[in-house]
Scaffold this motif. Structure first.
Motif, PDB file in Angstrom:
ATOM      1  N   LYS A  20      36.001  61.676  63.782  1.00 55.73           N
ATOM      2  CA  LYS A  20      35.369  61.854  65.087  1.00 55.73           C
ATOM      3  C   LYS A  20      35.690  63.213  65.706  1.00 55.73           C
ATOM      4  O   LYS A  20      34.840  63.834  66.342  1.00 55.73           O
ATOM      5  CB  LYS A  20      35.818  60.721  66.008  1.00 55.73           C
ATOM      6  CG  LYS A  20      35.142  60.676  67.339  1.00 55.73           C
ATOM      7  CD  LYS A  20      35.620  59.470  68.115  1.00 55.73           C
ATOM      8  CE  LYS A  20      35.068  59.459  69.518  1.00 55.73           C
ATOM      9  NZ  LYS A  20      35.533  58.320  70.291  1.00 55.73           N
ATOM     10  N   LYS A  21      36.893  63.715  65.502  1.00 58.32           N
ATOM     11  CA  LYS A  21      37.313  64.986  66.088  1.00 58.32           C
ATOM     12  C   LYS A  21      36.591  66.182  65.474  1.00 58.32           C
ATOM     13  O   LYS A  21      36.601  67.264  66.051  1.00 58.32           O
ATOM     14  CB  LYS A  21      38.821  65.172  65.956  1.00 58.32           C
ATOM     15  CG  LYS A  21      39.601  64.238  66.841  1.00 58.32           C
ATOM     16  CD  LYS A  21      41.057  64.598  66.871  1.00 58.32           C
ATOM     17  CE  LYS A  21      41.770  63.674  67.811  1.00 58.32           C
ATOM     18  NZ  LYS A  21      42.556  64.354  68.791  1.00 58.32           N
ATOM     19  N   GLU A  22      35.980  65.998  64.316  1.00 52.95           N
ATOM     20  CA  GLU A  22      35.267  67.090  63.655  1.00 52.95           C
ATOM     21  C   GLU A  22      33.766  67.060  63.964  1.00 52.95           C
ATOM     22  O   GLU A  22      32.999  67.795  63.342  1.00 52.95           O
ATOM     23  CB  GLU A  22      35.490  67.022  62.144  1.00 52.95           C
ATOM     24  CG  GLU A  22      36.922  67.264  61.747  1.00 52.95           C
ATOM     25  CD  GLU A  22      37.150  67.149  60.257  1.00 52.95           C
ATOM     26  OE1 GLU A  22      36.171  67.095  59.490  1.00 52.95           O
ATOM     27  OE2 GLU A  22      38.325  67.105  59.863  1.00 52.95           O
ATOM     28  N   GLY A  40      33.614  63.586  74.973  1.00 55.85           N
ATOM     29  CA  GLY A  40      33.489  62.456  74.058  1.00 55.85           C
ATOM     30  C   GLY A  40      33.666  61.117  74.754  1.00 55.85           C
ATOM     31  O   GLY A  40      33.794  60.091  74.114  1.00 55.85           O
ATOM     32  N   LYS A  41      33.645  61.123  76.090  1.00 50.54           N
ATOM     33  CA  LYS A  41      33.918  59.897  76.841  1.00 50.54           C
ATOM     34  C   LYS A  41      32.835  59.518  77.842  1.00 50.54           C
ATOM     35  O   LYS A  41      32.998  58.562  78.584  1.00 50.54           O
ATOM     36  CB  LYS A  41      35.248  60.050  77.590  1.00 50.54           C
ATOM     37  CG  LYS A  41      36.427  60.234  76.662  1.00 50.54           C
ATOM     38  CD  LYS A  41      37.704  60.406  77.430  1.00 50.54           C
ATOM     39  CE  LYS A  41      38.864  60.611  76.470  1.00 50.54           C
ATOM     40  NZ  LYS A  41      40.130  60.761  77.152  1.00 50.54           N
ATOM     41  N   LYS A  42      31.730  60.272  77.881  1.00 48.52           N
ATOM     42  CA  LYS A  42      30.658  59.927  78.816  1.00 48.52           C
ATOM     43  C   LYS A  42      30.070  58.581  78.442  1.00 48.52           C
ATOM     44  O   LYS A  42      30.005  58.213  77.274  1.00 48.52           O
ATOM     45  CB  LYS A  42      29.548  60.972  78.779  1.00 48.52           C
ATOM     46  CG  LYS A  42      29.877  62.270  79.456  1.00 48.52           C
ATOM     47  CD  LYS A  42      28.659  63.165  79.457  1.00 48.52           C
ATOM     48  CE  LYS A  42      28.940  64.500  80.083  1.00 48.52           C
ATOM     49  NZ  LYS A  42      27.760  65.386  80.016  1.00 48.52           N
ATOM     50  N   SER A  43      29.611  57.846  79.455  1.00 51.14           N
ATOM     51  CA  SER A  43      29.005  56.552  79.166  1.00 51.14           C
ATOM     52  C   SER A  43      27.552  56.767  78.749  1.00 51.14           C
ATOM     53  O   SER A  43      26.888  57.683  79.209  1.00 51.14           O
ATOM     54  CB  SER A  43      29.074  55.641  80.388  1.00 51.14           C
ATOM     55  OG  SER A  43      28.343  56.201  81.442  1.00 51.14           O
ATOM     56  N   GLY A  44      27.101  55.930  77.855  1.00 45.86           N
ATOM     57  CA  GLY A  44      25.732  56.017  77.372  1.00 45.86           C
ATOM     58  C   GLY A  44      25.669  55.905  75.862  1.00 45.86           C
ATOM     59  O   GLY A  44      26.680  55.708  75.180  1.00 45.86           O
ATOM     60  N   ARG A  45      24.481  56.028  75.327  1.00 47.74           N
ATOM     61  CA  ARG A  45      24.241  55.930  73.887  1.00 47.74           C
ATOM     62  C   ARG A  45      24.587  57.260  73.261  1.00 47.74           C
ATOM     63  O   ARG A  45      24.081  58.310  73.647  1.00 47.74           O
ATOM     64  CB  ARG A  45      22.756  55.605  73.674  1.00 47.74           C
ATOM     65  CG  ARG A  45      22.264  55.754  72.266  1.00 47.74           C
ATOM     66  CD  ARG A  45      22.378  54.436  71.525  1.00 47.74           C
ATOM     67  NE  ARG A  45      21.630  54.460  70.280  1.00 47.74           N
ATOM     68  CZ  ARG A  45      22.103  54.966  69.144  1.00 47.74           C
ATOM     69  NH1 ARG A  45      23.286  55.519  69.110  1.00 47.74           N
ATOM     70  NH2 ARG A  45      21.382  54.912  68.051  1.00 47.74           N
ATOM     71  N   GLY A  46      25.463  57.246  72.274  1.00 46.20           N
ATOM     72  CA  GLY A  46      25.923  58.479  71.657  1.00 46.20           C
ATOM     73  C   GLY A  46      25.461  58.644  70.227  1.00 46.20           C
ATOM     74  O   GLY A  46      25.198  57.675  69.520  1.00 46.20           O
ATOM     75  N   ALA A  47      25.335  59.886  69.811  1.00 42.90           N
ATOM     76  CA  ALA A  47      25.033  60.249  68.434  1.00 42.90           C
ATOM     77  C   ALA A  47      25.870  61.484  68.113  1.00 42.90           C
ATOM     78  O   ALA A  47      26.184  62.283  68.997  1.00 42.90           O
ATOM     79  CB  ALA A  47      23.554  60.535  68.262  1.00 42.90           C
ATOM     80  N   TYR A  48      26.235  61.638  66.853  1.00 42.77           N
ATOM     81  CA  TYR A  48      27.158  62.704  66.470  1.00 42.77           C
ATOM     82  C   TYR A  48      26.504  63.702  65.529  1.00 42.77           C
ATOM     83  O   TYR A  48      25.643  63.353  64.722  1.00 42.77           O
ATOM     84  CB  TYR A  48      28.395  62.103  65.788  1.00 42.77           C
ATOM     85  CG  TYR A  48      29.241  61.285  66.731  1.00 42.77           C
ATOM     86  CD1 TYR A  48      30.307  61.856  67.403  1.00 42.77           C
ATOM     87  CD2 TYR A  48      28.949  59.956  66.980  1.00 42.77           C
ATOM     88  CE1 TYR A  48      31.077  61.118  68.282  1.00 42.77           C
ATOM     89  CE2 TYR A  48      29.707  59.206  67.856  1.00 42.77           C
ATOM     90  CZ  TYR A  48      30.778  59.796  68.504  1.00 42.77           C
ATOM     91  OH  TYR A  48      31.530  59.063  69.379  1.00 42.77           O
ATOM     92  N   ILE A  49      26.963  64.962  65.645  1.00 43.45           N
ATOM     93  CA  ILE A  49      26.505  66.039  64.781  1.00 43.45           C
ATOM     94  C   ILE A  49      27.722  66.876  64.416  1.00 43.45           C
ATOM     95  O   ILE A  49      28.633  67.057  65.225  1.00 43.45           O
ATOM     96  CB  ILE A  49      25.415  66.885  65.485  1.00 43.45           C
ATOM     97  CG1 ILE A  49      24.847  67.941  64.540  1.00 43.45           C
ATOM     98  CG2 ILE A  49      25.933  67.502  66.751  1.00 43.45           C
ATOM     99  CD1 ILE A  49      23.633  68.658  65.088  1.00 43.45           C
ATOM    100  N   SER A  50      27.751  67.376  63.178  1.00 47.54           N
ATOM    101  CA  SER A  50      28.916  68.135  62.736  1.00 47.54           C
ATOM    102  C   SER A  50      28.942  69.526  63.356  1.00 47.54           C
ATOM    103  O   SER A  50      27.925  70.034  63.830  1.00 47.54           O
ATOM    104  CB  SER A  50      28.946  68.239  61.206  1.00 47.54           C
ATOM    105  OG  SER A  50      27.815  68.930  60.744  1.00 47.54           O
ATOM    106  N   ILE A  51      30.112  70.125  63.334  1.00 44.14           N
ATOM    107  CA  ILE A  51      30.296  71.466  63.893  1.00 44.14           C
ATOM    108  C   ILE A  51      29.877  72.473  62.824  1.00 44.14           C
ATOM    109  O   ILE A  51      30.708  73.062  62.133  1.00 44.14           O
ATOM    110  CB  ILE A  51      31.761  71.678  64.335  1.00 44.14           C
ATOM    111  CG1 ILE A  51      32.160  70.616  65.348  1.00 44.14           C
ATOM    112  CG2 ILE A  51      31.955  73.073  64.910  1.00 44.14           C
ATOM    113  CD1 ILE A  51      33.624  70.650  65.737  1.00 44.14           C
TER     114      ILE A  51
END
Length: 99
Positions: A20-22, A40-51
């Motif tokens: 998650k940290k990456e 990384g703590k906002k409320s709502g629907r989240g999706a992740y993308i790499s750096i």
């Protein structure tokens, strides 16, 4: 000493799992606003993308977040995302080489 569990998340562009940290979290809140979640703590629907700038550019080309969040996004969102990813990638490389 007990090993700590590292939370893993999936990059929505590449489909690869990473710690998650990456990754960078993009969130859609209750009002439908999509933004970069720096904490990384906002409320709502989240999706992740790499750096990785190339992954961010691919996300822009394929309009990935519009598909994931089922909403229309302005192109400047993707431009801001690419700039943010570029900044994070530069910091990551700078501090990894400094060790």
């Amino acid at each position: 000493m007990k090993k700590r569990k590292i939370p893993m998340r999936k990059d929505i562009v590449t489909g690869e799992m990473a710690p998650k940290k990456e990754l960078i979290r993009i969130v859609r809140d209750a009002e439908g606003q999509v933004s970069i979640d720096e904490t990384g703590k906002k409320s709502g629907r989240g999706a992740y993308i790499s750096i990785n700038v190339e992954v961010a550019k691919k996300a822009k080309a394929e309009h990935v977040f519009e598909k994931v969040f089922s909403t229309e996004l302005a192109d400047n969102f993707y431009d801001d995302l690419i700039a943010y990813v570029d900044h994070k990638q530069a910091r990551k490389e700078l501090f990894e080489n400094g060790k």
